[in-house]
Design an enzyme around this catalytic site. Structure first.
Site, PDB file in Angstrom:
ATOM      1  N   GLY A   1       0.934  -1.427  -0.391  1.00  0.00           N
ATOM      2  CA  GLY A   1       0.184   0.464   0.473  1.00  0.00           C
ATOM      3  C   GLY A   1       0.998   1.144   0.145  1.00  0.00           C
ATOM      4  O   GLY A   1       2.098   1.300   0.510  1.00  0.00           O
ATOM      5  N   CYS A   2       0.124   2.795  -0.793  1.00  0.00           N
ATOM      6  CA  CYS A   2       1.496   3.504  -0.204  1.00  0.00           C
ATOM      7  C   CYS A   2       1.466   3.691   1.250  1.00  0.00           C
ATOM      8  O   CYS A   2       2.343   4.125   1.684  1.00  0.00           O
ATOM      9  CB  CYS A   2       0.035   4.823  -0.678  1.00  0.00           C
ATOM     10  N   GLN A   3       1.192   3.594   2.327  1.00  0.00           N
ATOM     11  CA  GLN A   3       1.179   3.761   3.087  1.00  0.00           C
ATOM     12  C   GLN A   3       1.607   2.920   4.263  1.00  0.00           C
ATOM     13  O   GLN A   3       2.989   2.755   5.037  1.00  0.00           O
ATOM     14  CB  GLN A   3      -0.374   3.833   3.766  1.00  0.00           C
TER      15      GLN A   3
ATOM     16  N   ALA B   1      -4.880   3.181   1.304  1.00  0.00           N
ATOM     17  CA  ALA B   1      -3.972   2.626   0.352  1.00  0.00           C
ATOM     18  C   ALA B   1      -2.867   2.079   1.782  1.00  0.00           C
ATOM     19  O   ALA B   1      -2.080   2.165   1.541  1.00  0.00           O
ATOM     20  CB  ALA B   1      -2.883   3.318  -0.266  1.00  0.00           C
TER      21      ALA B   1
END
Lengths: 408, 140
Positions: free
Chosen positions: B50-52, B118
């Site tokens: 994920g982006c996070q 995300a």
């Protein structure tokens, strides 16, 4: 000095609540909030003179065209471009960069070199990688140091007569570093290379003078400058804009069309195919007027004070590390603080402070190479605007302490 | 227990908390305490980026049931993973395919399953369902 209490009244969103708490908006580097003065312009457009521009003989079309072109002049004056047609309206910084990179596909040859910096947003890396793949040119990278600054001696060493283009952001979105763009532009010009400066992060804080900088291309987005999303600009020197081929075909960008041949319209229309974001362009002009009324010197002075205060308060938290230049709050950065606390994941901190009404950005900020440099999954980024207050900084620091206590 | 029974049990447990802070403290505890995946499965093949936050998921069949193990680099994400594993692991492929995740709304953690977060959790649930579909084909 700014009257922040009065300024905050201009921004309706700042009085809303999030999760039952007063909103504290510290994600300004992603998108700034919109003052009533700009919202009014948007409402006025759709209420009174919504029409297609540049081709109607009727009154509404004429009014919309006049306002749109007046906005272009406002923007020209703000950036001190020599000519109004050097300002191209786009959907934002990313679109502006793609317009230029796409244009250079026909101008670059194999073995030419293009240079980007290690501090770039993905939007200023990927289009150039695509350009190099298409043309066989080579992409070189100006490295950064531990303080989040570009290593200028390495930049000088990368430049040669093979260098055709240099792309650097004015200010890093992930760290707030202010890059020495005047120097970067001069050195590039000495070897005959063109320079594109990504001003998305700079324009909310400083007023760039494109003629004084002697920059070839400068790009910016309205939504980071109190304007609406979906609109931005490309400034290009006239000679460069004439050299680049059109980016998209369509209405508006042509002079004459037959099935045998089409001749393109003059600048700026050559690059403005189709119906543009008319309302957005007009509102962008209003946003620039709003910011100039407050004054960029006043904005910078106030934000620097906020930055210094927030930096000092944050560093009192044990284990907190700020990434980027001069953690004590020097002149080399804008009001962005990118940090982690010990080994706590930024996502966890972001989730908890959101529950306390505070908006910060977490993650890699579309700048993975910087995160890889520091070997971290991401950071928490608090970015301040001229409408943030010292009290908000205090509340944020308290919320952060609470999050750290819960997560440790 | 069926997936629905476990979900109801979790809803009951969460109803004892007065506010978000207690819910989060509980999830953080879950996230800190559980060893959720064997190190040998924490590989790039099993990663969901994920982006996070990152999430690792591993699945295997044991006695007609799918057993999931998973992990994350963020504690709150890991706490939610612990809850999801409690719901989906040790169930038949058919039961996993038919299950929904509406209970997450009821325990006040909906925002963590939003695609805009995300954090890898939405993809993790998709992945869990994909494994179940794959094993279902094997069972047949």
């Amino acid at each position: 000095m700014l009257d922040v209490t009065a300024i905050r009244k201009d921004f309706p969103i700042l009085s809303r609540k999030v999760n039952g708490k007063p909103l504290i908006y510290l994600d300004n580097a992603a998108t700034s909030q919109t003052p009533q003065q700009v919202i009014d312009v948007i409402v006025d457009y759709y209420s009174n003179y919504n029409a297609n521009i540049h081709r109607g003989v009727h009154t509404l079309s004429q009014e919309a065209t006049d306002k749109y072109e007046a906005a272009r002049h406002t923007i020209q004056k703000h950036f001190n471009a020599e000519k109004a047609h050097e300002i191209i309206f786009t959907s934002g910084t990313t679109h502006s960069i793609n317009l230029v990179s796409n244009g250079f596909a026909s101008l670059l040859k194999k073995d030419d070199e293009v240079i980007v910096s290690a501090l770039e947003h993905h939007s200023n890396i990927v289009p150039w990688q695509m350009l190099c793949e298409k043309t066989g040119a080579t992409l070189k990278v100006i490295p950064m140091n531990e303080e989040g600054e570009l290593v200028m001696s390495d930049y000088s060493a990368l430049l040669s007569n093979k260098t055709k283009l240099v792309f650097v952001n004015h200010i890093s979105n992930a760290l707030g570093t202010i890059n020495p763009i005047k120097d970067i532009i001069e050195k590039a010009h000495n070897v005959g290379a063109a320079v594109l400066i990504d001003g998305a992060q700079a324009c909310p804080h400083v007023k760039p003078d494109v003629q004084k900088l002697d920059v070839d291309f400068y790009v910016a987005s309205a939504h980071k400058m109190c304007g609406p999303t979906g609109v931005g600009i490309l400034y290009g020197k006239e000679e460069w804009l004439n050299k680049l081929p059109p980016y998209q075909g369509g209405g508006e960008m042509i002079a004459e069309v037959t099935f045998e041949k089409t001749t393109y319209a003059d600048l700026p229309h050559k690059f403005e195919a189709g119906t543009p974001n008319i309302c957005g362009g007009i509102a962008f002009g209003a946003a620039i007027d709003y910011m100039n009324t407050i004054g960029f010197n006043n904005i910078a002075a106030y934000e620097n004070e906020l930055l210094a205060y927030a930096t000092k308060k944050l560093l009192e938290i044990e284990g907190l590390r700020i990434y980027g230049p001069d953690a004590s709050g020097s002149k080399n950065k804008t009001s962005v603080i990118s940090f982690n606390v010990g080994a706590i994941h930024p996502y966890d901190i972001g989730s908890i402070v959101d529950k306390l009404g505070i908006a910060v950005r977490t993650g890699h900020h579309c700048a993975q190479p910087i995160m890889d440099f520091y070997n971290i999954p991401g950071t928490v980024r608090a970015s301040f605007a001229f409408y943030n207050t010292f009290e908000e900084v205090d509340t944020f620091v308290d919320a952060l302490k609470k999050a750290v206590q819960m997560l440790s | 227990m069926t997936i629905k029974d476990i979900q109801n049990e979790i809803i009951d447990e969460f109803s004892m908390f007065d506010d978000w802070m207690q819910r989060y403290e509980y999830m953080i505890e879950l996230g800190k305490s559980l060893p959720l995946i064997d190190d040998q499965y924490k590989t790039d093949d099993n990663i969901i980026k994920g982006c996070q936050s990152k999430v690792w998921v591993h699945a295997e069949m044991k006695d007609d049931n799918v057993v999931f193990t998973a992990d994350s680099d963020a504690i709150i994400t890991k706490g939610i993973i612990a809850i999801l594993i409690r719901v989906f692991s040790n169930q038949t492929p058919q039961a996993i395919i038919e299950a929904d995740t509406a209970f997450i709304d009821e325990i006040g953690l909906k925002e963590h399953l939003s695609p805009t977060r995300a954090n890898g959790l939405v993809s993790m649930i998709k992945q869990i369902k994909m494994y179940a579909i794959a094993y279902q084909t094997q069972v047949k």
